[in-house]
Design an enzyme around this catalytic site. Sequence first.
Site, PDB file in Angstrom:
ATOM      1  N   ASN A   9       1.010  -1.102  -0.074  1.00  0.00           N
ATOM      2  CA  ASN A   9       0.024   0.030  -0.090  1.00  0.00           C
ATOM      3  C   ASN A   9       0.893   1.101   0.004  1.00  0.00           C
ATOM      4  OD1 ASN A   9      -1.832   2.149   0.629  1.00  0.00           O
ATOM      5  ND2 ASN A   9      -2.379   1.289   2.355  1.00  0.00           N
ATOM      6  N   HIS A  98      -9.309   1.088   4.989  1.00  0.00           N
ATOM      7  CA  HIS A  98      -8.016   1.105   5.397  1.00  0.00           C
ATOM      8  C   HIS A  98      -8.396   2.068   6.693  1.00  0.00           C
ATOM      9  CE1 HIS A  98      -4.139   2.687   6.539  1.00  0.00           C
ATOM     10  NE2 HIS A  98      -3.709   1.575   6.108  1.00  0.00           N
ATOM     11  N   GLU A 100      -6.893   4.648   7.898  1.00  0.00           N
ATOM     12  CA  GLU A 100      -6.637   5.937   7.402  1.00  0.00           C
ATOM     13  C   GLU A 100      -7.806   6.570   6.730  1.00  0.00           C
ATOM     14  OE1 GLU A 100      -2.869   5.411   5.599  1.00  0.00           O
ATOM     15  OE2 GLU A 100      -1.977   5.054   7.419  1.00  0.00           O
ATOM     16  N   GLU A 170      -4.997  -4.782  10.703  1.00  0.00           N
ATOM     17  CA  GLU A 170      -3.927  -3.951  10.877  1.00  0.00           C
ATOM     18  C   GLU A 170      -4.319  -2.909  12.190  1.00  0.00           C
ATOM     19  OE1 GLU A 170      -2.328  -2.638   6.808  1.00  0.00           O
ATOM     20  OE2 GLU A 170      -4.184  -1.302   7.017  1.00  0.00           O
TER      21      GLU A 170
HETATM   22  P1  13P Z   1       3.175   0.462   7.763  1.00  0.00           P
HETATM   23  O1  13P Z   1       3.652  -0.940   7.089  1.00  0.00           O
HETATM   24  O2  13P Z   1       3.960   1.903   7.224  1.00  0.00           O
HETATM   25  O3  13P Z   1       3.006   0.514   9.187  1.00  0.00           O
HETATM   26  O4  13P Z   1       1.879   0.948   7.135  1.00  0.00           O
HETATM   27  C1  13P Z   1       0.865  -0.183   7.330  1.00  0.00           C
HETATM   28  C2  13P Z   1      -0.362  -0.050   6.286  1.00  0.00           C
HETATM   29  O5  13P Z   1      -1.010   0.857   6.748  1.00  0.00           O
HETATM   30  C3  13P Z   1      -0.613  -0.723   5.264  1.00  0.00           C
HETATM   31  O6  13P Z   1      -1.903  -0.621   4.739  1.00  0.00           O
END
Ligand code: 13P
Length: 253
Positions: A9, A98, A100, A170
């Site tokens: 990603n 996600h 975010e 996650e």
């Molecule tokens: P990082 O691997 O930078 O912690 O991000 C994980 C992520 O949000 C993948 O979608």
Amino acid sequence: MRKKIVAGNWKMNKTLEEAVALTSEVVNMIKDEVTSDVQVVLCPPSLYLTTLRQYVQGNSRIALGAQNCHEKASGAYTGEIAASMLKSIDVQYVILGHSERRQYFGETNAQLAEKVNISLENGLTPIFCCGESLEQRQSSDFIGFVKNQITESLFHLTPEAFGKIVIAYEPIWAIGTGLTATADQAQEMHAALRQHIGEKYGEEIADNTSILYGGSANAQNAAELFANPDVDGGLIGGASLKSRDFTTVVKAA
Ligand code: 13P
């Protein structure tokens, strides 16, 4: 048997030139160095997907994914991208929910159920993200919280439709923080989610569902995380932006 998948990603990173360079490096390294049948998925910013398609076309080991799509089929939604548009340029995967997007764009479980539906209708494979915050982990039934994300966004699906879903666990506290879940913490959640899926759809579908781990997974810790019986690969953020690091993670799967 469920698939091993490592997805990168890229989030909102890379110019076009950098995106092309990274893609060609990854394609070459995978071709030369990776012998296993792990499915690699590159999820660049959507506007690069058409250009990058030519670098992965005809290569069954590497697919392209988008980082989001809209829940409606088409219409007056300025700035948005429809699942049918992704399909029309041969994109195979789409990351949905996600943390975010949930945090900064207010995406809800109900809205994500619609995004899942429209993605499946267009033949895209959703990589459905779920995970708890640090506060939730410390103060509440965090496993129940994550199970509920899956219930509310996915459990309306028929067994056949659910069979097309990829899950990515996650933990929010591990994303971009350098703080990875331990192998035991990842395994505990993945096993709980697989059991949850089994209670709804039966053991066979649960066994066949790929559940990826994401959150500061990198070249150093991937092998340990992926050694868990219920961890079927990873959704990689920061480490997917460097071809050598990402390929090392792919090899670990
Ligand atoms: P990082 O691997 O930078 O912690 O991000 C994980 C992520 O949000 C993948 O979608």
